[in-house]
Structure formats: structure tokens, C-alpha cells
Design a protein around this motif. Structure first.
Motif, mmCIF file in Angstrom:
data_model
loop_
_atom_site.group_PDB
_atom_site.id
_atom_site.type_symbol
_atom_site.label_atom_id
_atom_site.label_comp_id
_atom_site.label_asym_id
_atom_site.label_seq_id
_atom_site.Cartn_x
_atom_site.Cartn_y
_atom_site.Cartn_z
ATOM 1 N N PRO A 5 79.934 12.681 0.462
ATOM 2 C CA PRO A 5 80.196 11.293 0.129
ATOM 3 C C PRO A 5 79.702 10.972 -1.267
ATOM 4 O O PRO A 5 78.971 11.740 -1.875
ATOM 5 C CB PRO A 5 79.394 10.513 1.182
ATOM 6 C CG PRO A 5 78.333 11.451 1.616
ATOM 7 C CD PRO A 5 78.931 12.829 1.522
ATOM 8 N N ALA A 8 74.491 8.536 -2.990
ATOM 9 C CA ALA A 8 73.871 7.533 -2.121
ATOM 10 C C ALA A 8 73.406 6.335 -2.934
ATOM 11 O O ALA A 8 72.837 6.478 -4.011
ATOM 12 C CB ALA A 8 72.678 8.141 -1.386
ATOM 13 N N THR A 12 71.106 2.988 1.450
ATOM 14 C CA THR A 12 71.043 4.124 2.353
ATOM 15 C C THR A 12 69.602 4.373 2.785
ATOM 16 O O THR A 12 68.666 4.137 2.041
ATOM 17 C CB THR A 12 71.583 5.380 1.633
ATOM 18 O OG1 THR A 12 72.889 5.108 1.136
ATOM 19 C CG2 THR A 12 71.650 6.565 2.574
ATOM 20 N N GLN A 35 75.284 13.591 5.837
ATOM 21 C CA GLN A 35 75.254 12.572 6.892
ATOM 22 C C GLN A 35 75.035 11.170 6.323
ATOM 23 O O GLN A 35 75.011 10.189 7.068
ATOM 24 C CB GLN A 35 74.145 12.891 7.898
ATOM 25 C CG GLN A 35 74.307 14.217 8.618
ATOM 26 C CD GLN A 35 75.574 14.283 9.447
ATOM 27 O OE1 GLN A 35 75.933 13.316 10.107
ATOM 28 N NE2 GLN A 35 76.264 15.421 9.404
ATOM 29 N N GLY A 36 74.861 11.056 5.007
ATOM 30 C CA GLY A 36 74.746 9.748 4.377
ATOM 31 C C GLY A 36 73.345 9.321 3.984
ATOM 32 O O GLY A 36 73.137 8.198 3.536
ATOM 33 N N ARG A 176 76.902 3.135 9.864
ATOM 34 C CA ARG A 176 78.041 3.629 10.654
ATOM 35 C C ARG A 176 78.153 2.874 11.970
ATOM 36 O O ARG A 176 79.249 2.478 12.393
ATOM 37 C CB ARG A 176 77.867 5.128 10.923
ATOM 38 C CG ARG A 176 79.021 5.761 11.699
ATOM 39 C CD ARG A 176 78.716 7.179 12.129
ATOM 40 N NE ARG A 176 77.710 7.238 13.170
ATOM 41 C CZ ARG A 176 76.443 7.597 12.974
ATOM 42 N NH1 ARG A 176 76.019 7.908 11.766
ATOM 43 N NH2 ARG A 176 75.596 7.630 13.987
ATOM 44 N N GLN A 186 82.788 1.666 7.090
ATOM 45 C CA GLN A 186 81.390 1.848 6.716
ATOM 46 C C GLN A 186 81.167 1.399 5.277
ATOM 47 O O GLN A 186 80.122 0.838 4.945
ATOM 48 C CB GLN A 186 80.979 3.318 6.889
ATOM 49 C CG GLN A 186 79.509 3.588 6.563
ATOM 50 C CD GLN A 186 79.079 4.997 6.925
ATOM 51 O OE1 GLN A 186 79.633 5.609 7.832
ATOM 52 N NE2 GLN A 186 78.117 5.519 6.192
ATOM 53 N N ARG A 187 82.152 1.629 4.414
ATOM 54 C CA ARG A 187 82.025 1.219 3.016
ATOM 55 C C ARG A 187 81.845 -0.306 2.899
ATOM 56 O O ARG A 187 81.113 -0.789 2.040
ATOM 57 C CB ARG A 187 83.242 1.678 2.224
ATOM 58 C CG ARG A 187 83.116 1.448 0.726
ATOM 59 C CD ARG A 187 84.290 2.055 -0.017
ATOM 60 N NE ARG A 187 84.294 3.497 0.119
ATOM 61 C CZ ARG A 187 83.591 4.313 -0.666
ATOM 62 N NH1 ARG A 187 82.833 3.810 -1.617
ATOM 63 N NH2 ARG A 187 83.660 5.619 -0.502
ATOM 64 N N GLU A 190 78.276 -1.044 3.786
ATOM 65 C CA GLU A 190 77.420 -0.622 2.678
ATOM 66 C C GLU A 190 77.466 -1.642 1.548
ATOM 67 O O GLU A 190 76.447 -1.929 0.907
ATOM 68 C CB GLU A 190 77.852 0.754 2.172
ATOM 69 C CG GLU A 190 77.558 1.880 3.156
ATOM 70 C CD GLU A 190 78.187 3.197 2.743
ATOM 71 O OE1 GLU A 190 78.983 3.191 1.781
ATOM 72 O OE2 GLU A 190 77.891 4.216 3.386
#
Length: 218
Positions: A5, A8, A12, A35-36, A176, A186-187, A190
Motif C-alpha cells: 500500500p 503509511a 496508521t 497489513q497497513g 479496515r 478503507q481509504r 483513513e
């Protein structure tokens, strides 16, 4: 090969990974970032303490047997510092005897995992520890003489959607999970969390959750 991705961002969960094995550092850091998570690394306890002077993670994952300062000494230092004593800690160790686990947990670790381990279990333990830390925060959020007050502007205004998101953050839910619950990407979540961090001038999700609870938003 899986694509990672985007870099971060500050909303996060931030992890500090401490281990003197460069191969394990690379593998675990790579998997957690996929996994973010935002992962900072250190090679021993002394280096970790230097990082902790300016970087406050949401969780510490560390080996026990390390040069200069081992995991036991590091966690003793962490638990004695009110600024960071709340941080959940996971020990990763090749020492798997019952007495080793007991010593690790008695030293102040919240989780003890034995090497080798499955990456999926590591992530599950991290997520579980972060949720538990958020739950404890909800029930033990009264300021103490040692607590550091959060410096937040007095004119912070949240949109109805941001208010819903911060309530779920305060419940310990990951981006998530919030996205799935609110049926958005999810974006999008965020972006909302990032906007709230900018509005409040806070540094991470843990501080955001603490502010929401102390402000009676959650």
C-alpha cells in the motif's frame, strides 16, 4: 509479488519492532507494513529507548536476547516511564519454556510469542493487543498526576461522519473494520482520521481515542 500500500500516513497504527536479527526485522516489518501498519525498527533496547524519546508507538514488539540492552531491561524502562508505560508490549523469543513465558509476562509484556511463528498469528495478536489497549483506555481514562494532557485546539469541530469514525476508533476498531461497518472504502476512513488528526494536532490513533473519550465524544 504483492504490491504494498501507499506509504503509511500518520493515522496508521505505529509499531516499534526491536530485534537484533536483520532477517527477522526485514520479514516482520515487510509483513506488518503490508497489513497497513507503520513500523519503526531498532536493533537493541538502547536504540529503542533513543527512538522512544521522540516516537511514541501504539505497540512495541521486541526480542528478549539482544546486545547492549535486552528485552527485559527495555520493558522495565518503558513501564517506569509514565509517558509510555501504557504501551502494549509483545515479546518475540526463541525461548519457549514455561518459565521463560512466565518471566516475560511478569516483566511486563502483554503477549509472549515463541519463534518461529506464523505471520497471521502475529498480526492477530497485534490486533488483539491494540483492541485491548483501547478498551482499557475507555475504562481508565481519568487523568493522573503523571499523565500528560493532550494539547488540542479549543475550537475543534467534527462533521457527523468524523464523529462516528472517532467513536469507532475509540472502541479500538481498525480502519479496515470501520470501513466494513460503515460500508465505505478503507481509504475514505483513513482520510477522515487524517483530517481529525490535523484538526486536533494529535499524533496517532491512540491519542485521538484518548481525546475522544476524555471529551465525552465516545
Amino acid at each position: 509479488m504483492k504490491e504494498h500500500p501507499a506509504k503509511a500516513t500518520k493515522e496508521t497504527y505505529r509499531l516499534l519492532l526491536v530485534d537484533d536479527d536483520p532477517n527477522l526485522i526485514l520479514l516482520v516489518k515487510d509483513y506488518l507494513e503490508f497489513q497497513g501498519y507503520d513500523v519503526m525498527t531498532a536493533e537493541n533496547g538502547q536504540e529503542a529507548l533513543t527512538i522512544l524519546d521522540t516516537y511514541v508507538p501504539d505497540m512495541i514488539i521486541c526480542d528478549i536476547m539482544m546486545p547492549e540492552m535486552d528485552g527485559y531491561a527495555l520493558i522495565n524502562q518503558v513501564r517506569q516511564d509514565p509517558r509510555i508505560s501504557w504501551i502494549p508490549v509483545m515479546f518475540l523469543s526463541a525461548k519457549g519454556q514455561s518459565q521463560d513465558r512466565v518471566k516475560g509476562l511478569n516483566t511486563g509484556a502483554d503477549v509472549y510469542m515463541v519463534k518461529p511463528f506464523e505471520p497471521e498469528e502475529l498480526v492477530a495478536q497485534v490486533e488483539s493487543s491494540l483492541r485491548q489497549a483501547s478498551r482499557l483506555l475507555r475504562f481508565h481514562h481519568r487523568p493522573t498526576e503523571d499523565s500528560h494532557p493532550l494539547q488540542v485546539p479549543s475550537n475543534v469541530e467534527l462533521t457527523p461522519t468524523e464523529l462516528k469514525v472517532v467513536q469507532l476508533v475509540a472502541q479500538g476498531m481498525a480502519n479496515r473494520e470501520i470501513a466494513e461497518k460503515m460500508k465505505v472504502s478503507q481509504r475514505t476512513i483513513e482520510s477522515h482520521v487524517s483530517n481529525m488528526l490535523n484538526k486536533t494536532s494529535l499524533h496517532n490513533r491512540t491519542e485521538l481515542a484518548r481525546w475522544a473519550i476524555q471529551s465525552n465524544l465516545a
